[in-house]
Design a protein around this motif. Structure first.
Motif, PDB file in Angstrom:
ATOM      1  N   GLU A  92       0.648   1.798   7.262  1.00  0.00           N
ATOM      2  CA  GLU A  92       0.785   2.597   6.578  1.00  0.00           C
ATOM      3  C   GLU A  92       0.187   3.824   7.927  1.00  0.00           C
ATOM      4  OE1 GLU A  92      -0.249   3.904   2.630  1.00  0.00           O
ATOM      5  OE2 GLU A  92      -2.130   2.403   3.132  1.00  0.00           O
TER       6      GLU A  92
ATOM      7  N   GLU B  79       4.523   4.401   3.285  1.00  0.00           N
ATOM      8  CA  GLU B  79       4.036   2.631   1.996  1.00  0.00           C
ATOM      9  C   GLU B  79       4.106   1.552   3.466  1.00  0.00           C
ATOM     10  OE1 GLU B  79       7.418   1.119  -0.360  1.00  0.00           O
ATOM     11  OE2 GLU B  79       7.118   3.332  -1.534  1.00  0.00           O
TER      12      GLU B  79
ATOM     13  N   SER C  58       0.209   5.136  -0.332  1.00  0.00           N
ATOM     14  CA  SER C  58      -1.093   6.826   0.193  1.00  0.00           C
ATOM     15  C   SER C  58       0.413   7.660   0.658  1.00  0.00           C
ATOM     16  CB  SER C  58      -1.286   6.592   1.688  1.00  0.00           C
ATOM     17  OG  SER C  58      -1.931   5.378   1.195  1.00  0.00           O
TER      18      SER C  58
ATOM     19  N   THR D  49       0.646  -3.221   5.202  1.00  0.00           N
ATOM     20  CA  THR D  49      -1.076  -2.858   5.319  1.00  0.00           C
ATOM     21  C   THR D  49      -1.676  -2.167   5.628  1.00  0.00           C
ATOM     22  OG1 THR D  49      -0.864  -3.675   8.318  1.00  0.00           O
ATOM     23  CG2 THR D  49      -0.599  -5.572   6.219  1.00  0.00           C
ATOM     24  N   VAL D  50      -2.625  -1.298   5.907  1.00  0.00           N
ATOM     25  CA  VAL D  50      -3.407  -0.485   5.860  1.00  0.00           C
ATOM     26  C   VAL D  50      -2.665   0.135   6.977  1.00  0.00           C
ATOM     27  CG1 VAL D  50      -5.191   0.851   6.026  1.00  0.00           C
ATOM     28  CG2 VAL D  50      -5.302  -0.401   4.493  1.00  0.00           C
TER      29      VAL D  50
ATOM     30  N   SER E 178      -4.604   6.709  -2.246  1.00  0.00           N
ATOM     31  CA  SER E 178      -4.071   5.900  -1.693  1.00  0.00           C
ATOM     32  C   SER E 178      -4.210   4.912  -2.318  1.00  0.00           C
ATOM     33  CB  SER E 178      -4.886   5.170   0.016  1.00  0.00           C
ATOM     34  OG  SER E 178      -4.249   4.189   0.129  1.00  0.00           O
ATOM     35  N   TYR E 179      -3.290   4.007  -2.801  1.00  0.00           N
ATOM     36  CA  TYR E 179      -2.886   2.635  -3.681  1.00  0.00           C
ATOM     37  C   TYR E 179      -2.724   1.545  -2.814  1.00  0.00           C
ATOM     38  CZ  TYR E 179      -0.777  -0.401  -7.658  1.00  0.00           C
ATOM     39  OH  TYR E 179      -0.878  -1.543  -7.996  1.00  0.00           O
ATOM     40  N   SER E 180      -3.779   0.900  -3.194  1.00  0.00           N
ATOM     41  CA  SER E 180      -3.766  -1.499  -2.793  1.00  0.00           C
ATOM     42  C   SER E 180      -3.778  -2.191  -3.539  1.00  0.00           C
ATOM     43  CB  SER E 180      -4.973  -0.780  -1.603  1.00  0.00           C
ATOM     44  OG  SER E 180      -4.585  -2.162  -1.511  1.00  0.00           O
ATOM     45  N   GLU E 181      -2.692  -2.106  -3.878  1.00  0.00           N
ATOM     46  CA  GLU E 181      -2.163  -3.506  -4.612  1.00  0.00           C
ATOM     47  C   GLU E 181      -3.256  -5.122  -4.661  1.00  0.00           C
ATOM     48  OE1 GLU E 181       1.199  -5.076  -4.438  1.00  0.00           O
ATOM     49  OE2 GLU E 181       2.691  -3.377  -5.861  1.00  0.00           O
ATOM     50  N   GLU E 182      -4.082  -5.544  -3.359  1.00  0.00           N
ATOM     51  CA  GLU E 182      -4.838  -6.214  -3.119  1.00  0.00           C
ATOM     52  C   GLU E 182      -6.296  -5.686  -3.359  1.00  0.00           C
ATOM     53  OE1 GLU E 182      -5.252  -6.692   0.745  1.00  0.00           O
ATOM     54  OE2 GLU E 182      -3.266  -7.433   1.047  1.00  0.00           O
ATOM     55  N   GLU E 183      -6.765  -4.513  -3.264  1.00  0.00           N
ATOM     56  CA  GLU E 183      -8.350  -3.453  -4.305  1.00  0.00           C
ATOM     57  C   GLU E 183      -7.640  -3.593  -5.183  1.00  0.00           C
ATOM     58  OE1 GLU E 183     -10.207   0.696  -3.831  1.00  0.00           O
ATOM     59  OE2 GLU E 183      -8.947  -0.278  -2.063  1.00  0.00           O
TER      60      GLU E 183
ATOM     61  N   ASN F 264       0.403  -0.732   0.222  1.00  0.00           N
ATOM     62  CA  ASN F 264      -0.363   0.078  -0.132  1.00  0.00           C
ATOM     63  C   ASN F 264       0.617   1.192   0.251  1.00  0.00           C
ATOM     64  OD1 ASN F 264      -2.361  -1.419   0.632  1.00  0.00           O
ATOM     65  ND2 ASN F 264      -2.135  -1.648   2.465  1.00  0.00           N
TER      66      ASN F 264
END
Length: 116
Positions: A52, A45, A4, A48-49, A73-78, A2
Motif C-alpha cells: 500500500e 490495495e 486504504s 501487505t502494508v 485503512s482496513y486490514s484483514e490481519e488486524e 489491506n
C-alpha cells in the motif's frame, strides 16, 4: 488483504490531467472527485502494508499532486487479531455477577476507549 482510501489534492486547473492518470492506473482505483476543491478519492490495495505504501508513494510522485494522504485503512490481519481477542474474553464482565456492587456506584467516564 489491506485496503486504504486516499485523498489526493491537486490544483483545480490540473484536475483533468491527474484524473486521467488515476482513472487508468493499475496502482489505485478511482472513486470520486470534486474539481472545485481539487480533491480526488482513490483506494489502494495490497497484500501487505508495504504494498500500500508503495502505491501511495507512486500517487504522491505524480506531477501536479500536492498531497496524497491515507484517510482510512482496513486490514484483514488486524481484524482477525481483534476478533480473536474478543472471542477469548468473558462475554459477561465479572462485575455484572457481583451482588456487592450497586448500579448507582458505577462511574461512567464517557469514553469507552479509555476503559481498562
Amino acid at each position: 488483504m489491506n485496503v486504504s482510501s486516499i485523498v489526493v489534492q491537486v490544483l483545480p486547473k490540473y484536475m483533468d490531467d491527474v484524473l486521467e492518470i488515476l482513472q487508468n492506473a493499475e496502482f489505485c482505483e478511482y472513486h470520486f472527485h470534486d474539481k472545485n476543491m481539487g480533491k480526488i478519492i482513490v483506494t489502494v490495495e495490497g497484500e501487505t502494508v508495504d504494498d500500500e505504501i508503495r502505491n501511495i508513494k507512486i500517487i504522491q510522485s505524480l506531477e501536479h499532486v500536492i498531497s496524497a494522504e491515507m484517510m482510512m485503512s482496513y486490514s484483514e490481519e488486524e481484524l482477525d487479531r481483534e476478533i480473536k481477542k474478543l472471542e477469548a474474553q468473558d462475554p459477561d464482565p465479572a462485575m455484572l455477577n457481583d451482588d456487592s456492587i450497586k448500579a448507582e456506584d458505577i462511574v461512567y467516564h464517557g469514553d469507552l476507549r479509555k476503559k481498562d
